[in-house]
Design an enzyme around this catalytic site. Sequence first.
Site, PDB file in Angstrom:
ATOM      1  N   HIS A   7       0.841  -1.204   0.000  1.00  0.00           N
ATOM      2  CA  HIS A   7       0.000   0.000   0.000  1.00  0.00           C
ATOM      3  C   HIS A   7       0.879   1.257   0.000  1.00  0.00           C
ATOM      4  O   HIS A   7       0.609   2.216  -0.738  1.00  0.00           O
ATOM      5  CB  HIS A   7      -0.870   0.051   1.262  1.00  0.00           C
ATOM      6  CG  HIS A   7      -1.901  -1.021   1.387  1.00  0.00           C
ATOM      7  ND1 HIS A   7      -2.109  -1.728   2.545  1.00  0.00           N
ATOM      8  CD2 HIS A   7      -2.818  -1.493   0.506  1.00  0.00           C
ATOM      9  CE1 HIS A   7      -3.089  -2.594   2.379  1.00  0.00           C
ATOM     10  NE2 HIS A   7      -3.539  -2.483   1.148  1.00  0.00           N
TER      11      HIS A   7
ATOM     12  N   LYS B 267     -15.959  -7.754   3.508  1.00  0.00           N
ATOM     13  CA  LYS B 267     -15.002  -8.259   4.514  1.00  0.00           C
ATOM     14  C   LYS B 267     -15.580  -7.955   5.892  1.00  0.00           C
ATOM     15  O   LYS B 267     -15.480  -6.830   6.381  1.00  0.00           O
ATOM     16  CB  LYS B 267     -13.646  -7.577   4.354  1.00  0.00           C
ATOM     17  CG  LYS B 267     -12.953  -7.898   3.042  1.00  0.00           C
ATOM     18  CD  LYS B 267     -11.631  -7.152   2.923  1.00  0.00           C
ATOM     19  CE  LYS B 267     -10.963  -7.395   1.583  1.00  0.00           C
ATOM     20  NZ  LYS B 267      -9.810  -6.499   1.359  1.00  0.00           N
TER      21      LYS B 267
ATOM     22  N   ARG C 289      -1.828  -5.782  -7.725  1.00  0.00           N
ATOM     23  CA  ARG C 289      -0.685  -6.675  -7.489  1.00  0.00           C
ATOM     24  C   ARG C 289      -0.623  -7.817  -8.500  1.00  0.00           C
ATOM     25  O   ARG C 289       0.436  -8.213  -8.943  1.00  0.00           O
ATOM     26  CB  ARG C 289      -0.779  -7.291  -6.084  1.00  0.00           C
ATOM     27  CG  ARG C 289      -0.643  -6.323  -4.948  1.00  0.00           C
ATOM     28  CD  ARG C 289      -1.091  -6.958  -3.659  1.00  0.00           C
ATOM     29  NE  ARG C 289      -2.492  -7.352  -3.746  1.00  0.00           N
ATOM     30  CZ  ARG C 289      -3.209  -7.838  -2.748  1.00  0.00           C
ATOM     31  NH1 ARG C 289      -2.650  -8.042  -1.581  1.00  0.00           N
ATOM     32  NH2 ARG C 289      -4.478  -8.150  -2.913  1.00  0.00           N
TER      33      ARG C 289
ATOM     34  N   SER D 219      -2.927  -7.771   3.396  1.00  0.00           N
ATOM     35  CA  SER D 219      -3.288  -7.479   4.786  1.00  0.00           C
ATOM     36  C   SER D 219      -3.757  -8.747   5.482  1.00  0.00           C
ATOM     37  O   SER D 219      -3.501  -8.945   6.671  1.00  0.00           O
ATOM     38  CB  SER D 219      -4.399  -6.422   4.836  1.00  0.00           C
ATOM     39  OG  SER D 219      -3.940  -5.194   4.334  1.00  0.00           O
TER      40      SER D 219
HETATM   41  O1  PNS Z   1      -8.702  -2.781   0.356  1.00  0.00           O
HETATM   42  P1  PNS Z   1      -9.986  -3.256  -0.217  1.00  0.00           P
HETATM   43  O2  PNS Z   1     -10.730  -4.166   0.753  1.00  0.00           O
HETATM   44  O3  PNS Z   1      -9.821  -3.915  -1.554  1.00  0.00           O
HETATM   45  O4  PNS Z   1     -10.869  -1.951  -0.426  1.00  0.00           O
HETATM   46  C1  PNS Z   1     -12.157  -2.018  -0.930  1.00  0.00           C
HETATM   47  C2  PNS Z   1     -12.852  -0.653  -0.874  1.00  0.00           C
HETATM   48  C3  PNS Z   1     -13.080  -0.248   0.559  1.00  0.00           C
HETATM   49  C4  PNS Z   1     -12.007   0.404  -1.526  1.00  0.00           C
HETATM   50  C5  PNS Z   1     -14.142  -0.673  -1.722  1.00  0.00           C
HETATM   51  O5  PNS Z   1     -14.122  -1.582  -2.694  1.00  0.00           O
HETATM   52  C6  PNS Z   1     -15.378  -0.839  -0.976  1.00  0.00           C
HETATM   53  O6  PNS Z   1     -15.647  -1.915  -0.529  1.00  0.00           O
HETATM   54  N1  PNS Z   1     -16.079   0.312  -0.914  1.00  0.00           N
HETATM   55  C7  PNS Z   1     -17.295   0.489  -0.231  1.00  0.00           C
HETATM   56  C8  PNS Z   1     -18.537   0.233  -1.074  1.00  0.00           C
HETATM   57  C9  PNS Z   1     -18.510   0.653  -2.528  1.00  0.00           C
HETATM   58  O7  PNS Z   1     -18.128   1.741  -2.910  1.00  0.00           O
HETATM   59  N2  PNS Z   1     -18.942  -0.281  -3.371  1.00  0.00           N
HETATM   60  C10 PNS Z   1     -18.992  -0.140  -4.811  1.00  0.00           C
HETATM   61  C11 PNS Z   1     -17.736  -0.737  -5.416  1.00  0.00           C
HETATM   62  S1  PNS Z   1     -17.782  -0.708  -7.156  1.00  0.00           S
END
Ligand code: PNS
Length: 161
Positions: free
Chosen positions: A18, A42, A92, A129
């Site tokens: 990151h 998650k 990645r 992570s």
């Molecule tokens: O580090 P991560 O878990 O890959 O991050 C994922 C994150 C938080 C950036 C994102 O995908 C997410 O879950 N956002 C919250 C909901 C959202 O915007 N959903 C639409 C995705 S297209």
Amino acid sequence: MSTKAFFPGSFDPLHLGHLDVIVTAVDLFGDVVVGTMYNPSKTSGLFNLEERQSMIIESTSHLAGVEVRSFEGLVVDAAKAVGADFIVKGVRTGGDFEIEMQMAHTNLFVGGMKTVLLPTSSTWSFVSSRFVREISHYRGDVSHLVPPAVASRLAALAQGK
Ligand code: PNS
């Protein structure tokens, strides 16, 4: 005119992959807002958003042009709230690429926000992570995978502090 990028993620916790993306984004765009967010898919997190945010603040304090905030809700709404010109995500592997492409198209379609995908340095392309959490849970050494602020917090947790 400066360009502002929004780098969202779970960052539970921040690792060196990151951090590599943050450094590259600052180099390229000058102004980066890192947003800690809950990923709805998650469910079991280790740190809350404020803890994740404070570890990132500590780990990026040497970088000019980085702001760290936390958000709930949609990535596109958070990106707009900070006045970002676009979203930045790290990639990645080929698996990441497929997921990130789908999210990039969705975020453009539903929110009108464009996404720039940055390859994570090959040095850190294996780091996740999830594995950092697992190794630390079993008291393994993760100090070469995460910034010092994260390593010390994980070590304290593993010792029950
Ligand atoms: O580090 P991560 O878990 O890959 O991050 C994922 C994150 C938080 C950036 C994102 O995908 C997410 O879950 N956002 C919250 C909901 C959202 O915007 N959903 C639409 C995705 S297209």
